[in-house]
Structure formats: structure tokens, C-alpha cells
Design an enzyme around this catalytic site. Structure first.
Site, short mmCIF file in Angstrom:
data_model
loop_
_atom_site.label_atom_id
_atom_site.label_comp_id
_atom_site.label_asym_id
_atom_site.label_seq_id
_atom_site.Cartn_x
_atom_site.Cartn_y
_atom_site.Cartn_z
N LYS A 72 0.83 -1.20 0.00
CA LYS A 72 0.00 0.00 0.00
C LYS A 72 0.87 1.25 0.00
O LYS A 72 1.91 1.30 0.67
CB LYS A 72 -0.92 -0.01 1.23
CG LYS A 72 -1.98 1.10 1.24
CD LYS A 72 -2.91 0.93 2.44
CE LYS A 72 -3.98 2.02 2.47
NZ LYS A 72 -4.90 1.84 3.62
N SER A 147 -9.73 1.75 2.85
CA SER A 147 -8.92 2.48 1.89
C SER A 147 -7.88 1.62 1.18
O SER A 147 -7.24 2.07 0.23
CB SER A 147 -8.20 3.62 2.62
OG SER A 147 -7.32 3.13 3.61
N SER A 171 -9.98 -0.39 7.10
CA SER A 171 -9.40 -0.21 5.77
C SER A 171 -8.70 -1.43 5.20
O SER A 171 -8.34 -1.43 4.02
CB SER A 171 -8.43 0.98 5.78
OG SER A 171 -9.16 2.19 5.87
#
Length: 243
Positions: A72, A147, A171
Site C-alpha cells: 500500500k 482504503s 481499511s
């Protein structure tokens, strides 16, 4: 090679050990899958050059040796862009590795790119990246959750066997559920947050996304552990999560 798109980490390790495939071939295979499918999904902000991926691993015999993964874009990788999917950080390159990145390299993992995300991890759909939206691989009319949507979409689509995300209020868990894969937010302090861009430090945790529970445990084994650089890190005995 097509048959390995959805192979588990254990299967890939077996193929590597039996010399049915090489680490270079694995990186090439998954890089090609990103090139073929990710224009529709938007799961990655960047896929690195194969040569640079191979150069940055530090252990060819580690527990994740030769196994590609996606990170990420709010987790620092030395010498790589770290934008948190925001144009505010365009042009910024990390000057050090996050502790989880250091540990993954020591485990031999091959980190092939930066995953798309909601800007600064503030969102639950991955529609709010400053660069491009991310889509659910099972139905591109739907969101992948966020996210950490890029990490989840890439794993679900077989573009990579595992990925790291971060979880503050869901997330990792939301996109895992939206994409039908395994996502875990570890116990607070179990995994170092050093080198992860903070959203809400009292809640943030680095988490693993994978297609199986066993794969999740294998990656957690590599990244869990006490870190003097993180004041909230838990100083507890090391466990084998595969047990």
C-alpha cells in the site's frame, strides 16, 4: 504459467523449491498480469522494473523468498515514491524502509509495486485516490472497498498472491470483505507502524491481505515482532501464526 495466477504462497514455494519456476519468472508473470488487467482495475499506482525488484531483496533463502507482493502506498519503501495516493506528495521518495518492508526483504519477499488507495487512507471505497479510481475485480461496476482497495483488488484478481494494507477503522477488513479475500487487522502493537504514514496513530495498524488464512499467517510471521522504533510496539514472545 497460467495455472499459478491463483496459487497459494505454499504452492509457489513448492514450485520454487522444485525448480518448476524461478523468482525472475514469477516477477515477470505477475508484472505481465498487471500490464494485461490492471488498466481496468486501477489497483496499482506503480509496478517497479523487474531488475530493481530483484536487487532489493536481501535473503534468497528466507520464508518468503521469491514470493511477489504489493505494498500500500502509505508504507515507505526506500528509494521509492510514497504518495499516499495524493498529488501533495508527488515527487517525494522515501529515504528509508518502514520496519515491515525491512522485515519482508529479510524474509526474501519481492515487493513489486505500490498499491492504489483512498487519499491519505481517508475513505472506505477507493474512489478517492488522487490518481485513479480502483474497481472491484468481480464486478467493475462496484467499488473494492477501502482504503486498501488496491491491495485487495490485486490479490482477488490474481495479480499478486499477497499485499500489505493499513487498517484504522476497517481499511483492510472492508476491502477484504468486498473482494472476497482474507484481510486481518492485527492486535495493536503486534506489527510495527514505523515508516507507515499515520492517519490516526492510536488506531492505525499494518495488515495483510491474501486469498487464504495460511497465506495471511505466513506474511504475518514475517512482519510481526517488537520494534524499538515504534513506541507502541508490543514486546511479547514471537509466535508462529501458521500453528
Amino acid at each position: 504459467m497460467k495455472s499459478i495466477a491463483y496459487a497459494s504462497i505454499a504452492d509457489l514455494k513448492s514450485k520454487l523449491a522444485n525448480k518448476e519456476v524461478t523468482p525472475v519468472e514469477l516477477v515477470e508473470f505477475y508484472t505481465q498480469r498487471f500490464a494485461k488487467y490492471d488498466q481496468q482495475l486501477g489497483s496499482a499506482l506503480e509496478i517497479f522494473a523487474i531488475e530493481s525488484v530483484l536487487e532489493k531483496t536481501t535473503n534468497q533463502n528466507g520464508p518468503l523468498a521469491g514470493i511477489p507482493g504489493l505494498i500500500k502506498d502509505n508504507i515507505c519503501q526506500n528509494g521509492r515514491a510514497t504518495t499516499c495516493a495524493s498529488k501533495i506528495l508527488t515527487g517525494f521518495s522515501a529515504t528509508y524502509d518502514a520496519t515491515v518492508i525491512k522485515k519482508l526483504k529479510e524474509a526474501g519477499a519481492l515487493l513489486i509495486g505500490r498499491a492504489n488507495m483512498d487519499e491519505f487512507a481517508m475513505g472506505s471505497s477507493n474512489e478517492h485516490s488522487a490518481f485513479k479510481k480502483c474497481y472491484n475485480p468481480w464486478n467493475t461496476d462496484c467499488v473494492p472497498g477501502g482504503s486498501s482497495g488496491g491491495s485487495a483488488a490485486a490479490v482477488a484478481a490474481g495479480l499478486v498472491p499477497w499485499a500489505l494494507g493499513s487498517d484504522t477503522g476497517g481499511s483492510v477488513r472492508l476491502p477484504a470483505a468486498f473482494c472476497g479475500i482474507v484481510g486481518m487487522k492485527p492486535t495493536y502493537g503486534l506489527v510495527s507502524r514505523y515508516g507507515m504514514v499515520a492517519y490516526a496513530s492510536s488506531l492505525d495498524q499494518v495488515g495483510v491481505l491474501s486469498r487464504t488464512i495460511e497465506d495471511n499467517a505466513q506474511v504475518l510471521n514475517a512482519i510481526a515482532g517488537y520494534d524499538v522504533k515504534d513506541s507502541t510496539s508490543l514486546n511479547v514472545p514471537k509466535k508462529d501464526y501458521l500453528e
